[in-house]
Design an enzyme around this catalytic site. Structure first.
Site, PDB file in Angstrom:
ATOM      1  N   GLU A 139       0.815  -1.216   0.000  1.00  0.00           N
ATOM      2  CA  GLU A 139       0.000   0.000   0.000  1.00  0.00           C
ATOM      3  C   GLU A 139       0.854   1.274   0.000  1.00  0.00           C
ATOM      4  OE1 GLU A 139      -4.097  -1.637   2.040  1.00  0.00           O
ATOM      5  OE2 GLU A 139      -2.431  -1.196   3.361  1.00  0.00           O
ATOM      6  N   GLY A 163     -12.539  -4.142   1.299  1.00  0.00           N
ATOM      7  CA  GLY A 163     -13.585  -4.995   0.758  1.00  0.00           C
ATOM      8  C   GLY A 163     -14.826  -4.145   0.513  1.00  0.00           C
ATOM      9  N   MET A 177      -9.412  -3.167   7.890  1.00  0.00           N
ATOM     10  CA  MET A 177      -8.904  -3.599   9.189  1.00  0.00           C
ATOM     11  C   MET A 177      -8.104  -2.531   9.942  1.00  0.00           C
ATOM     12  SD  MET A 177      -7.933  -7.509   8.060  1.00  0.00           S
ATOM     13  CE  MET A 177      -7.724  -8.115   9.737  1.00  0.00           C
ATOM     14  N   GLU A 178      -8.100  -1.282   9.475  1.00  0.00           N
ATOM     15  CA  GLU A 178      -7.284  -0.252  10.159  1.00  0.00           C
ATOM     16  C   GLU A 178      -7.924   1.122  10.291  1.00  0.00           C
ATOM     17  OE1 GLU A 178      -6.085  -1.799   7.283  1.00  0.00           O
ATOM     18  OE2 GLU A 178      -4.999  -3.408   8.304  1.00  0.00           O
ATOM     19  N   ASP A 212     -11.768  -6.386  -3.275  1.00  0.00           N
ATOM     20  CA  ASP A 212     -12.605  -7.600  -3.235  1.00  0.00           C
ATOM     21  C   ASP A 212     -13.983  -7.213  -2.714  1.00  0.00           C
ATOM     22  OD1 ASP A 212     -10.723  -7.593  -0.573  1.00  0.00           O
ATOM     23  OD2 ASP A 212     -12.768  -8.230  -0.107  1.00  0.00           O
TER      24      ASP A 212
HETATM   25  N1  ADE Z   1      -9.255  -5.296   3.187  1.00  0.00           N
HETATM   26  C1  ADE Z   1      -9.478  -5.586   1.883  1.00  0.00           C
HETATM   27  N2  ADE Z   1     -10.417  -6.545   1.776  1.00  0.00           N
HETATM   28  C2  ADE Z   1     -10.790  -6.883   3.019  1.00  0.00           C
HETATM   29  C3  ADE Z   1     -11.717  -7.813   3.560  1.00  0.00           C
HETATM   30  N3  ADE Z   1     -12.443  -8.588   2.775  1.00  0.00           N
HETATM   31  N4  ADE Z   1     -11.828  -7.889   4.917  1.00  0.00           N
HETATM   32  C4  ADE Z   1     -11.088  -7.085   5.703  1.00  0.00           C
HETATM   33  N5  ADE Z   1     -10.196  -6.201   5.255  1.00  0.00           N
HETATM   34  C5  ADE Z   1     -10.051  -6.083   3.927  1.00  0.00           C
END
Ligand code: ADE
Length: 230
Positions: free
Chosen positions: A12, A78, A172-173, A196
């Site tokens: 990143e 995501g 996640m951050e 995703d």
């Molecule tokens: N970052 C990118 N895709 C993610 C996902 N599916 N879950 C958590 N963090 C992500």
């Protein structure tokens, strides 16, 4: 101005380091920080490692030790909203922690006493991002980003996060970085490009699109930095 640019994973921030060219490195609190001059700004760049704890450490060090005046986060997420396709950019209007649960005491999901479920990003940085998007001819989505210490790869969990927090994307951050910046009173901005759709295919899609989506986000952040005033 001294500006922090943070990511969670090496992928990143690599495009940012490539763009700045020359930098020096400093190790502090288990992290490597890259310091570079970029136009009129001094940048402090780092990837924290994945998750809320590591990202909170890195953001805290950037605020307290390096004394940054603004913090910009660049990375991938995501997608929850059906509008968001892989490679699309979403900036957080506000962020929450979807894995906080003290509902046993009558609190809503995501709430910690003396805190709030949602933390808003800086309005000025969001306006700047809208200008950049218009000038670059890029579609920029704005929405709620939900953060947790889980890689979400299930339609059920994704739907639960969507309906509980009205969230458009998850990662996640962001929520932990928001909490740190809010507490240190540092204006911050969280940008993510979709890698995703947080469903059964998420693991494969993430591996396939991490690099290209990280690049999309990083290019946008660099354009914002170029336009930031003193
Ligand atoms: N970052 C990118 N895709 C993610 C996902 N599916 N879950 C958590 N963090 C992500």
């Amino acid at each position: 101005m001294k500006i922090a640019i943070m990511g969670a994973m090496r992928e990143e921030i690599s495009p940012i380091l490539e763009a700045v060219g020359e930098y020096s490195t400093v190790e502090y609190a288990g992290n490597v920080f890259y310091e570079a001059q970029y136009g009129e700004h001094q940048l402090v760049i780092a990837y924290s490692k994945i998750g809320k704890v590591f990202s909170a450490i890195t953001a805290s060090v950037m605020c307290e030790h390096f004394g940054v005046e603004k913090l910009l986060f660049s990375g991938v997420a995501g997608g929850i909203s059906k509008e968001l396709k892989i490679g699309d950019l979403v900036m957080a209007s506000s962020l929450c922690q979807h894995d906080v649960d003290i509902t046993a005491f009558g609190h809503p999901y995501g709430y910690i006493p003396e805190g709030s479920v949602m933390i808003d990003t800086d309005e000025g940085l969001r306006s700047l991002a809208v200008e950049v998007a218009v000038d670059m001819g890029i579609e920029l989505y704005e929405g709620i980003i939900a953060t947790g210490d889980q890689f979400v790869a299930s339609a059920e969990r994704k739907e639960w996060i969507a309906k509980t927090f009205n969230a458009d994307a998850l990662e996640m951050e962001g929520g932990s970085v928001a909490c740190v910046c809010h507490n240190f009173d540092i204006p911050f901005f969280i940008l993510r490009a979709i890698s995703d759709s947080a469903d059964g295919e998420a693991g494969i899609d993430f591996d396939t699109f991490l690099q290209s989506s990280a690049q999309v986000s990083a290019a946008f952040i660099l354009e914002m930095v170029k336009r930031l005033g003193h």
